[in-house]
Design an enzyme around this catalytic site. Structure first.
Site, short mmCIF file in Angstrom:
data_model
loop_
_atom_site.label_atom_id
_atom_site.label_comp_id
_atom_site.label_asym_id
_atom_site.label_seq_id
_atom_site.Cartn_x
_atom_site.Cartn_y
_atom_site.Cartn_z
N TYR A 22 0.79 -1.24 0.00
CA TYR A 22 0.00 0.00 0.00
C TYR A 22 0.82 1.28 0.00
O TYR A 22 0.26 2.37 0.03
CB TYR A 22 -0.95 0.01 1.21
CG TYR A 22 -1.81 -1.23 1.29
CD1 TYR A 22 -2.67 -1.57 0.25
CD2 TYR A 22 -1.77 -2.09 2.39
CE1 TYR A 22 -3.46 -2.72 0.30
CE2 TYR A 22 -2.56 -3.23 2.46
CZ TYR A 22 -3.40 -3.54 1.41
OH TYR A 22 -4.18 -4.67 1.46
N HIS A 80 -14.70 -8.23 -0.15
CA HIS A 80 -14.66 -9.65 -0.48
C HIS A 80 -15.79 -10.46 0.15
O HIS A 80 -15.97 -11.61 -0.21
CB HIS A 80 -13.29 -10.23 -0.08
CG HIS A 80 -12.14 -9.37 -0.53
ND1 HIS A 80 -11.95 -9.05 -1.86
CD2 HIS A 80 -11.15 -8.74 0.15
CE1 HIS A 80 -10.87 -8.26 -1.96
NE2 HIS A 80 -10.38 -8.05 -0.76
N ASP A 87 -25.56 -4.54 -0.51
CA ASP A 87 -26.98 -4.19 -0.60
C ASP A 87 -27.19 -2.69 -0.40
O ASP A 87 -28.06 -2.10 -1.05
CB ASP A 87 -27.79 -4.98 0.45
CG ASP A 87 -28.06 -6.42 0.02
OD1 ASP A 87 -27.71 -6.78 -1.11
OD2 ASP A 87 -28.62 -7.18 0.85
N HIS A 100 -9.06 -0.14 -5.62
CA HIS A 100 -8.12 -0.77 -4.67
C HIS A 100 -6.73 -0.27 -4.98
O HIS A 100 -6.36 -0.14 -6.16
CB HIS A 100 -8.16 -2.30 -4.79
CG HIS A 100 -9.51 -2.86 -4.54
ND1 HIS A 100 -10.02 -3.01 -3.26
CD2 HIS A 100 -10.49 -3.24 -5.38
CE1 HIS A 100 -11.25 -3.48 -3.34
NE2 HIS A 100 -11.57 -3.62 -4.61
N MET A 101 -5.96 -0.06 -3.95
CA MET A 101 -4.56 0.35 -4.13
C MET A 101 -3.76 -0.78 -4.75
O MET A 101 -2.99 -0.58 -5.68
CB MET A 101 -3.95 0.70 -2.78
CG MET A 101 -4.61 1.87 -2.09
SD MET A 101 -3.72 3.37 -2.42
CE MET A 101 -2.62 3.37 -1.02
N SER A 102 -3.91 -1.99 -4.20
CA SER A 102 -3.10 -3.12 -4.65
C SER A 102 -3.81 -3.85 -5.80
O SER A 102 -5.02 -3.67 -6.01
CB SER A 102 -2.87 -4.09 -3.49
OG SER A 102 -4.10 -4.63 -3.04
N ARG A 111 -9.02 -12.51 -2.17
CA ARG A 111 -9.11 -11.11 -2.65
C ARG A 111 -9.53 -11.02 -4.12
O ARG A 111 -9.74 -9.94 -4.64
CB ARG A 111 -7.76 -10.40 -2.48
CG ARG A 111 -7.31 -10.26 -1.05
CD ARG A 111 -6.04 -9.42 -0.93
NE ARG A 111 -5.31 -9.77 0.27
CZ ARG A 111 -5.56 -9.25 1.48
NH1 ARG A 111 -6.49 -8.33 1.63
NH2 ARG A 111 -4.86 -9.64 2.53
C1 DQA Z 1 -7.47 -3.16 -0.57
C2 DQA Z 1 -7.35 -4.64 -0.94
C3 DQA Z 1 -8.14 -5.50 0.04
O1 DQA Z 1 -8.02 -6.88 -0.30
C4 DQA Z 1 -7.62 -5.31 1.44
O2 DQA Z 1 -8.39 -6.05 2.36
C5 DQA Z 1 -7.53 -3.87 1.84
C6 DQA Z 1 -7.05 -2.90 0.86
C7 DQA Z 1 -6.60 -2.28 -1.48
O3 DQA Z 1 -6.81 -1.06 -1.49
O4 DQA Z 1 -5.72 -2.79 -2.18
O5 DQA Z 1 -7.75 -3.52 2.99
O6 DQA Z 1 -8.82 -2.77 -0.75
#
Ligand code: DQA
Length: 148
Positions: A22, A80, A87, A100-102, A111
């Site tokens: 991150y 996830h 909802d 998502h960052m990653s 994930r």
């Molecule tokens: C995340 C990816 C998710 O799997 C993880 O639980 C996070 C960060 C991301 O920004 O990459 O908390 O959402």
């Protein structure tokens, strides 16, 4: 144009948490850069973070009442498995962009699943803080094009 950026569980720890995934940018810095790009693009950006699922659901209900034009969400691990957040998001009529960052698809199998996938306009992952900026550009374009 009013755009709401939602950050879910553990994302207040960006900057301190798992820098290999991150980076070292804090959530406050991410919010500042998203807000600055919003100004350039003519959008007012508000950000909200919580570690409580019910609080996130209620913030989404408020976004419905406020009639926000688009929502950008990084729900962290809730992505996830949280049908409750899914909802709540499904109530919204505006475009929703998942970020998502990653690169979640290059990580653990759990994930690879997003329970939001069917109800969001699109997903952006793997670009670090740029994922949010790309998400904002996508949200602004969708609103300008009148897309749901
Ligand atoms: C995340 C990816 C998710 O799997 C993880 O639980 C996070 C960060 C991301 O920004 O990459 O908390 O959402």
């Amino acid at each position: 144009m009013n755009i709401l950026v939602l950050h879910g569980i553990n994302l207040n720890m960006f900057g301190k948490r798992d820098p290999a995934q991150y980076g070292t940018t804090t959530l406050a810095e991410i919010n500042a850069s998203v807000s600055a790009l919003g100004k350039e693009l003519g959008a007012h950006v508000e950000a909200f973070q919580t570690n409580f699922e019910g609080a996130m659901a209620e913030r989404i209900h408020q976004a419905h009442a406020d009639g926000v034009h688009a929502v950008i969400i990084n729900a962290g691990a809730w992505t996830h498995y949280s049908y409750g957040i899914r909802d709540a998001l499904a109530i919204l009529k505006c475009p929703i962009i998942e970020v998502h960052m990653s690169n979640v698809h290059a990580r653990e199998a759990f994930r690879h699943v997003s329970v939001f996938a069917e109800i969001v306009k699109g997903q952006i992952c793997g670009f670090g803080t740029d994922s949010y900026l790309m998400g904002l550009r996508a949200a602004v374009s969708a609103v300008q094009a009148g897309q749901p």
